[in-house]
Write a protein that holds these residues in place. Structure first.
Motif, PDB file in Angstrom:
ATOM      1  N   SER A  67       2.558   4.071  -7.506  1.00  0.00           N
ATOM      2  CA  SER A  67       3.656   4.741  -7.296  1.00  0.00           C
ATOM      3  C   SER A  67       4.605   4.549  -8.713  1.00  0.00           C
ATOM      4  O   SER A  67       5.604   5.314  -8.533  1.00  0.00           O
ATOM      5  CB  SER A  67       4.348   4.092  -6.165  1.00  0.00           C
ATOM      6  N   LEU A  68       4.201   4.029  -9.481  1.00  0.00           N
ATOM      7  CA  LEU A  68       4.852   3.948 -10.890  1.00  0.00           C
ATOM      8  C   LEU A  68       4.620   5.106 -11.641  1.00  0.00           C
ATOM      9  O   LEU A  68       5.374   5.726 -12.386  1.00  0.00           O
ATOM     10  CB  LEU A  68       4.285   2.656 -11.595  1.00  0.00           C
ATOM     11  N   ARG A  69       3.601   6.029 -11.201  1.00  0.00           N
ATOM     12  CA  ARG A  69       3.006   7.005 -12.198  1.00  0.00           C
ATOM     13  C   ARG A  69       3.585   8.324 -11.267  1.00  0.00           C
ATOM     14  O   ARG A  69       3.716   9.399 -11.952  1.00  0.00           O
ATOM     15  CB  ARG A  69       1.643   6.976 -12.360  1.00  0.00           C
ATOM     16  N   THR A  70       3.305   8.178 -10.063  1.00  0.00           N
ATOM     17  CA  THR A  70       3.809   9.464  -9.106  1.00  0.00           C
ATOM     18  C   THR A  70       4.490   9.218  -8.011  1.00  0.00           C
ATOM     19  O   THR A  70       4.414   8.060  -7.317  1.00  0.00           O
ATOM     20  CB  THR A  70       2.386  10.127  -8.892  1.00  0.00           C
ATOM     21  N   ARG A  71       5.211  10.100  -7.312  1.00  0.00           N
ATOM     22  CA  ARG A  71       5.792  10.083  -6.145  1.00  0.00           C
ATOM     23  C   ARG A  71       5.435  11.245  -5.353  1.00  0.00           C
ATOM     24  O   ARG A  71       5.925  11.572  -4.396  1.00  0.00           O
ATOM     25  CB  ARG A  71       7.573  10.331  -6.373  1.00  0.00           C
ATOM     26  N   SER A  72       4.072  11.544  -5.582  1.00  0.00           N
ATOM     27  CA  SER A  72       3.381  12.745  -4.925  1.00  0.00           C
ATOM     28  C   SER A  72       3.268  12.553  -3.542  1.00  0.00           C
ATOM     29  O   SER A  72       2.969  11.477  -2.964  1.00  0.00           O
ATOM     30  CB  SER A  72       1.944  12.885  -5.459  1.00  0.00           C
ATOM     31  N   LEU A  73       3.652  13.428  -2.814  1.00  0.00           N
ATOM     32  CA  LEU A  73       3.589  13.450  -1.262  1.00  0.00           C
ATOM     33  C   LEU A  73       2.197  13.432  -0.747  1.00  0.00           C
ATOM     34  O   LEU A  73       1.792  12.697   0.102  1.00  0.00           O
ATOM     35  CB  LEU A  73       4.130  14.739  -0.676  1.00  0.00           C
ATOM     36  N   TRP A  74       1.073  14.002  -1.454  1.00  0.00           N
ATOM     37  CA  TRP A  74      -0.287  14.019  -1.371  1.00  0.00           C
ATOM     38  C   TRP A  74      -0.837  12.715  -1.547  1.00  0.00           C
ATOM     39  O   TRP A  74      -1.562  12.143  -0.608  1.00  0.00           O
ATOM     40  CB  TRP A  74      -0.924  15.122  -2.239  1.00  0.00           C
ATOM     41  N   VAL A  75      -0.365  11.978  -2.617  1.00  0.00           N
ATOM     42  CA  VAL A  75      -0.997  10.670  -2.804  1.00  0.00           C
ATOM     43  C   VAL A  75      -0.368   9.455  -1.691  1.00  0.00           C
ATOM     44  O   VAL A  75      -0.935   8.519  -1.076  1.00  0.00           O
ATOM     45  CB  VAL A  75      -0.471   9.842  -4.267  1.00  0.00           C
ATOM     46  N   PRO A  99       1.370  -5.874  10.191  1.00  0.00           N
ATOM     47  CA  PRO A  99       0.805  -5.473   8.621  1.00  0.00           C
ATOM     48  C   PRO A  99       0.534  -3.867   8.330  1.00  0.00           C
ATOM     49  O   PRO A  99       1.015  -3.561   7.379  1.00  0.00           O
ATOM     50  CB  PRO A  99      -0.216  -6.464   8.223  1.00  0.00           C
ATOM     51  N   ILE A 100      -0.134  -3.338   9.349  1.00  0.00           N
ATOM     52  CA  ILE A 100      -0.338  -2.109   9.042  1.00  0.00           C
ATOM     53  C   ILE A 100       0.958  -1.222   9.081  1.00  0.00           C
ATOM     54  O   ILE A 100       1.155  -0.381   8.456  1.00  0.00           O
ATOM     55  CB  ILE A 100      -1.301  -1.358  10.208  1.00  0.00           C
ATOM     56  N   ILE A 101       1.669  -1.355  10.179  1.00  0.00           N
ATOM     57  CA  ILE A 101       2.934  -0.741  10.303  1.00  0.00           C
ATOM     58  C   ILE A 101       3.886  -0.752   8.965  1.00  0.00           C
ATOM     59  O   ILE A 101       4.393  -0.051   8.420  1.00  0.00           O
ATOM     60  CB  ILE A 101       3.797  -1.234  11.519  1.00  0.00           C
ATOM     61  N   GLY A 102       4.013  -2.341   8.594  1.00  0.00           N
ATOM     62  CA  GLY A 102       4.795  -2.660   7.536  1.00  0.00           C
ATOM     63  C   GLY A 102       4.297  -1.818   6.216  1.00  0.00           C
ATOM     64  O   GLY A 102       5.012  -1.423   5.496  1.00  0.00           O
ATOM     65  N   THR A 103       2.844  -1.815   6.105  1.00  0.00           N
ATOM     66  CA  THR A 103       2.380  -1.179   4.928  1.00  0.00           C
ATOM     67  C   THR A 103       2.707  -0.008   5.068  1.00  0.00           C
ATOM     68  O   THR A 103       2.978   1.072   4.005  1.00  0.00           O
ATOM     69  CB  THR A 103       0.932  -1.238   4.789  1.00  0.00           C
ATOM     70  N   VAL A 104       2.468   0.964   6.206  1.00  0.00           N
ATOM     71  CA  VAL A 104       3.034   2.609   6.172  1.00  0.00           C
ATOM     72  C   VAL A 104       4.384   2.587   5.980  1.00  0.00           C
ATOM     73  O   VAL A 104       4.601   3.434   5.097  1.00  0.00           O
ATOM     74  CB  VAL A 104       2.599   2.998   7.520  1.00  0.00           C
ATOM     75  N   ALA A 105       5.273   1.869   6.348  1.00  0.00           N
ATOM     76  CA  ALA A 105       6.770   1.768   5.980  1.00  0.00           C
ATOM     77  C   ALA A 105       7.066   1.692   4.481  1.00  0.00           C
ATOM     78  O   ALA A 105       7.451   2.519   3.988  1.00  0.00           O
ATOM     79  CB  ALA A 105       7.380   0.900   6.935  1.00  0.00           C
ATOM     80  N   SER A 106       6.315   0.675   4.010  1.00  0.00           N
ATOM     81  CA  SER A 106       6.414   0.458   2.409  1.00  0.00           C
ATOM     82  C   SER A 106       6.186   1.404   1.589  1.00  0.00           C
ATOM     83  O   SER A 106       6.555   1.803   0.562  1.00  0.00           O
ATOM     84  CB  SER A 106       6.011  -1.149   2.137  1.00  0.00           C
ATOM     85  N   THR A 107       4.885   2.026   2.086  1.00  0.00           N
ATOM     86  CA  THR A 107       4.332   2.984   1.228  1.00  0.00           C
ATOM     87  C   THR A 107       5.246   4.524   1.487  1.00  0.00           C
ATOM     88  O   THR A 107       5.458   5.003   0.338  1.00  0.00           O
ATOM     89  CB  THR A 107       3.119   3.705   1.959  1.00  0.00           C
ATOM     90  N   TRP A 108       5.801   4.534   2.518  1.00  0.00           N
ATOM     91  CA  TRP A 108       6.849   5.656   2.318  1.00  0.00           C
ATOM     92  C   TRP A 108       8.086   5.594   1.334  1.00  0.00           C
ATOM     93  O   TRP A 108       8.354   6.205   0.731  1.00  0.00           O
ATOM     94  CB  TRP A 108       7.318   5.924   3.969  1.00  0.00           C
ATOM     95  N   ALA A 109       8.274   4.193   1.763  1.00  0.00           N
ATOM     96  CA  ALA A 109       9.466   3.785   0.619  1.00  0.00           C
ATOM     97  C   ALA A 109       9.320   3.830  -0.859  1.00  0.00           C
ATOM     98  O   ALA A 109      10.005   4.133  -1.610  1.00  0.00           O
ATOM     99  CB  ALA A 109       9.955   2.448   1.108  1.00  0.00           C
ATOM    100  N   LEU A 110       8.145   3.551  -1.315  1.00  0.00           N
ATOM    101  CA  LEU A 110       7.963   3.536  -2.679  1.00  0.00           C
ATOM    102  C   LEU A 110       7.548   4.926  -3.092  1.00  0.00           C
ATOM    103  O   LEU A 110       7.947   5.115  -4.254  1.00  0.00           O
ATOM    104  CB  LEU A 110       6.832   2.347  -2.939  1.00  0.00           C
TER     105      LEU A 110
END
Length: 179
Positions: A67-75, A99-110
């Motif tokens: 996420s430092l390199r791209t904010r691509s919707l695909w990634v 943790p799965i829910i938390g990871t999905v949420a934080s992925t969206w955020a980042l």
């Protein structure tokens, strides 16, 4: 030394790495420190026998660096699909969904947010993780996520107060993005 105590030791090391993560206002340092923490805590979860959490934490580490390199919707979508497919396959208890829910949420955020919004979504993600960690008996994991909950919560309030006074607490981050 038993595997249990080795796992707890790795969790304490993760605690020491992660304790200052949310003090960072610089997005790059914030993400790099968060990635290192995620990698170490992922090892802790695997040692504790919590495969869905270990998988989620490992994906968190890789995802955070990317996420430092791209904010691509695909990634972002790729990481969400990986988190769901790999995590749900190893699911044994309903609490392991957290943790799965938390990871999905934080992925969206980042990938899709910045500044205060990122910190708020990460706070909600942390609430999922701290509940899970307490349930599995992870001493270091519960301590660090509990600390994240408090530190990030305090910083959210502090940053919001700065914004109300007309100060942009994320000006450093915005300056780096625009350069």
């Amino acid at each position: 030394m038993t595997t249990y105590w080795l796992a707890q030791g790795v969790g304490v090391i993760a605690f020491l790495i992660g304790i200052t993560t949310f003090f960072n206002r610089d997005e790059r340092r914030f993400k790099l420190q968060l990635a290192l923490y995620s990698a170490v805590i992922g090892g802790h979860f695997f040692l504790m026998g919590a495969a869905p959490a270990g998988i989620s934490a490992g994906l968190n580490a890789v995802r955070t660096v990317i996420s430092l390199r791209t904010r691509s919707l695909w990634v972002m979508t790729l990481f969400i699909v990986l988190t769901l497919s790999l995590g749900l396959v190893k699911l044994n208890h309903a609490v392991e969904l957290l943790p799965i829910i938390g990871t999905v949420a934080s992925t969206w955020a980042l990938f899709r947010s910045s500044g205060l919004t990122t910190r708020c979504v990460m706070w909600c993600s942390t609430a999922c993780w701290v509940t899970h960690n307490f349930w599995i008996g992870s001493i270091g994991g519960t301590l660090i996520e509990g600390s994240f909950l408090i530190i990030n919560g305090i910083n959210i309030i502090r940053f919001r107060r700065m914004q109300k006074r007309g100060i942009d607490p994320f000006a450093v981050e915005k300056k780096m993005v625009n350069e």
